[in-house]
Design an enzyme around this catalytic site. Structure first.
Site, PDB file in Angstrom:
ATOM      1  N   THR A  33       0.814  -1.224   0.000  1.00  0.00           N
ATOM      2  CA  THR A  33       0.000   0.000   0.000  1.00  0.00           C
ATOM      3  C   THR A  33       0.844   1.269   0.000  1.00  0.00           C
ATOM      4  OG1 THR A  33      -0.106   0.022   2.429  1.00  0.00           O
ATOM      5  CG2 THR A  33      -1.862  -1.154   1.261  1.00  0.00           C
ATOM      6  N   CYS A  37       2.109   2.515   9.418  1.00  0.00           N
ATOM      7  CA  CYS A  37       1.037   2.527  10.411  1.00  0.00           C
ATOM      8  C   CYS A  37       1.580   2.259  11.811  1.00  0.00           C
ATOM      9  CB  CYS A  37       0.003   1.432  10.122  1.00  0.00           C
ATOM     10  SG  CYS A  37      -0.699   1.435   8.468  1.00  0.00           S
ATOM     11  N   CYS A  41      -3.137  -0.122  14.360  1.00  0.00           N
ATOM     12  CA  CYS A  41      -4.002   0.363  13.281  1.00  0.00           C
ATOM     13  C   CYS A  41      -5.204  -0.560  13.070  1.00  0.00           C
ATOM     14  CB  CYS A  41      -3.204   0.468  11.984  1.00  0.00           C
ATOM     15  SG  CYS A  41      -4.166   1.175  10.611  1.00  0.00           S
ATOM     16  N   ARG A  44      -7.323  -3.338   7.724  1.00  0.00           N
ATOM     17  CA  ARG A  44      -7.123  -4.754   7.406  1.00  0.00           C
ATOM     18  C   ARG A  44      -5.630  -5.087   7.453  1.00  0.00           C
ATOM     19  NH1 ARG A  44      -9.026  -7.519   1.688  1.00  0.00           N
ATOM     20  NH2 ARG A  44      -8.317  -9.641   2.138  1.00  0.00           N
ATOM     21  N   ARG A  66       4.208   6.757   3.187  1.00  0.00           N
ATOM     22  CA  ARG A  66       3.422   7.896   3.640  1.00  0.00           C
ATOM     23  C   ARG A  66       2.564   7.465   4.837  1.00  0.00           C
ATOM     24  NH1 ARG A  66       1.081   5.659  -0.808  1.00  0.00           N
ATOM     25  NH2 ARG A  66      -1.164   5.186  -0.678  1.00  0.00           N
ATOM     26  N   CYS A  68      -0.431   6.555   7.340  1.00  0.00           N
ATOM     27  CA  CYS A  68      -1.772   5.974   7.183  1.00  0.00           C
ATOM     28  C   CYS A  68      -2.841   6.989   7.592  1.00  0.00           C
ATOM     29  CB  CYS A  68      -1.864   4.718   8.060  1.00  0.00           C
ATOM     30  SG  CYS A  68      -3.514   3.992   8.158  1.00  0.00           S
ATOM     31  N   CYS A  71      -4.867   5.341  11.134  1.00  0.00           N
ATOM     32  CA  CYS A  71      -4.316   5.386  12.499  1.00  0.00           C
ATOM     33  C   CYS A  71      -3.494   6.636  12.777  1.00  0.00           C
ATOM     34  CB  CYS A  71      -3.485   4.145  12.781  1.00  0.00           C
ATOM     35  SG  CYS A  71      -1.989   3.987  11.755  1.00  0.00           S
TER      36      CYS A  71
END
Length: 357
Positions: A33, A37, A41, A44, A66, A68, A71
């Site tokens: 992704t 995080c 978090c 999923r 980058r 999230c 969270c």
């Protein structure tokens, strides 16, 4: 130094369990992704092979990830919850309001959910926090020589007995006992992470604690006994200096605390506290590392007790001590606060590193 990361299996298991023990100490970068995080978090969970773990936000950003949007790893964990952030903002705008569950419902929130969220993050409910905020108004009225009945009304307490009882639970004394002619005097210091109480003589700071620390009434009672005439109320030069230094600290501008301290203890405890003050901001140590540093490698438990006996928070930085595995261990001010203090100090360390000589 920061702590050595546990193995990937341990960290991935903590991610799956949303284990709060490593919150703010380790971040997961997800290659599928491109985001990083907190381990708590709610999104999923990624596959293990897509996860890399780093101890700092800076390393995650430098690796090309980058933050999230679920969270919010750039925020303190408590403020990442939009409900908590909204209610704290509402409290700031109406600190005098006698908040009730009806007010929470009218704002569109479920009282039981709010109660659990605040208890988990702050160790107190939202209504308890609001009540404490009102007590601050009463305390500040007394500090400038106001009458108890005036302080009661400023704190929005309808009952004098309820005001006295709330004050006694918080500070271990009734408001009428806090006169302004004592050698030791208490001052209320607001901070972004919760209000603090400072107790000073004219020359030294004797106590600095967050108001919601469970051991605060016992610490104040002990200080009252050793001072012979008890504790009064009002500002002293060390408290004024402490408040100014805390403002700079919480703004991540300075970690220098030059306020003169009075913290009598055994020789061993003083050794531990001296070792704590040698830990640079932005770094952490384990209890066993402190024990080895002071020449008592088998005294890990004694080091932990000395750490817990500290009653001058932040300036004697017991929050910089963590578990050997990197987990956030017990802290009288609450684990959420310990995590945020470490984050503030990492900001300071980054600023100091980037500042040209």
């Amino acid at each position: 130094m920061l702590f050595d990361l546990p193995d990937t299996d341990t960290l991935y298991a903590a991610l799956l369990a949303r284990n709060e023990s490593f919150d703010g100490q380790v971040f997961v970068c997800v290659s599928s992704t491109g985001v990083f995080c907190r381990l708590t978090c709610p999104a999923r969970k990624p596959k293990r092979e897509n996860c890399a773990f780093y101890p700092t936000i800076r390393q995650c950003v430098e690796a090309g990830f980058r933050p999230c949007k679920r969270c919010h790893p750039l925020q303190a964990a408590a403020l990442a919850d939009p409900t908590i952030a909204a209610l704290l903002s509402a409290l700031d705008s109406r600190p005098d309001l006698r908040w009730s569950e009806d007010h929470v419902i009218k704002l569109g929130y479920d009282p039981s959910t709010v109660r659990r969220s605040f208890k988990r993050q702050f160790g107190m409910t939202f209504l308890e926090m609001a009540r404490q905020r009102r007590l601050r108004e009463g305390f500040e009225t007394l500090a400038v020589g106001g009458k108890v009945v005036t302080a009661q009304h400023e704190a929005s307490f309808e009952s004098a007995s309820a005001f006295r009882a709330a004050f006694a639970r918080l500070l271990g004394q009734s408001p009428s006992d806090l006169r302004s002619d004592k050698l030791l005097r208490a001052t209320w210091i607001p901070t972004p992470l919760g209000d603090m109480i400072a107790v000073s003589s004219r020359s030294h700071l004797h106590l600095l604690e967050f108001l919601d620390r469970k051991g605060l009434p016992a610490e104040l009672k002990k200080l009252q006994k050793t001072s012979r005439e008890g504790i009064g109320i009002g500002r002293m030069p060390p408290s004024e200096q402490a408040a100014a230094e805390l403002t700079e600290y919480f703004a991540a501008r300075s970690d220098r605390f030059l306020t003169p301290l009075s913290a009598p203890a055994s020789a061993f405890t003083q050794q531990v506290w001296d070792a704590l003050r040698e830990i640079p901001a932005g770094e952490t140590r384990s209890y066993s590392e402190i024990a080895r540093q002071i020449g008592h490698p088998t005294a890990t438990r004694a080091v932990a007790r000395a750490n817990g006996a500290n009653q001058i928070a932040l300036m004697i930085p017991c929050h910089r001590v963590i578990g050997a595995d990197g987990s956030l261990t017990g802290y009288g001010g609450g684990l959420w606060r310990k995590q945020r203090l470490i984050e503030i100090e990492r900001q300071l360390k980054t600023k100091n590193t980037e500042t040209p000589e």
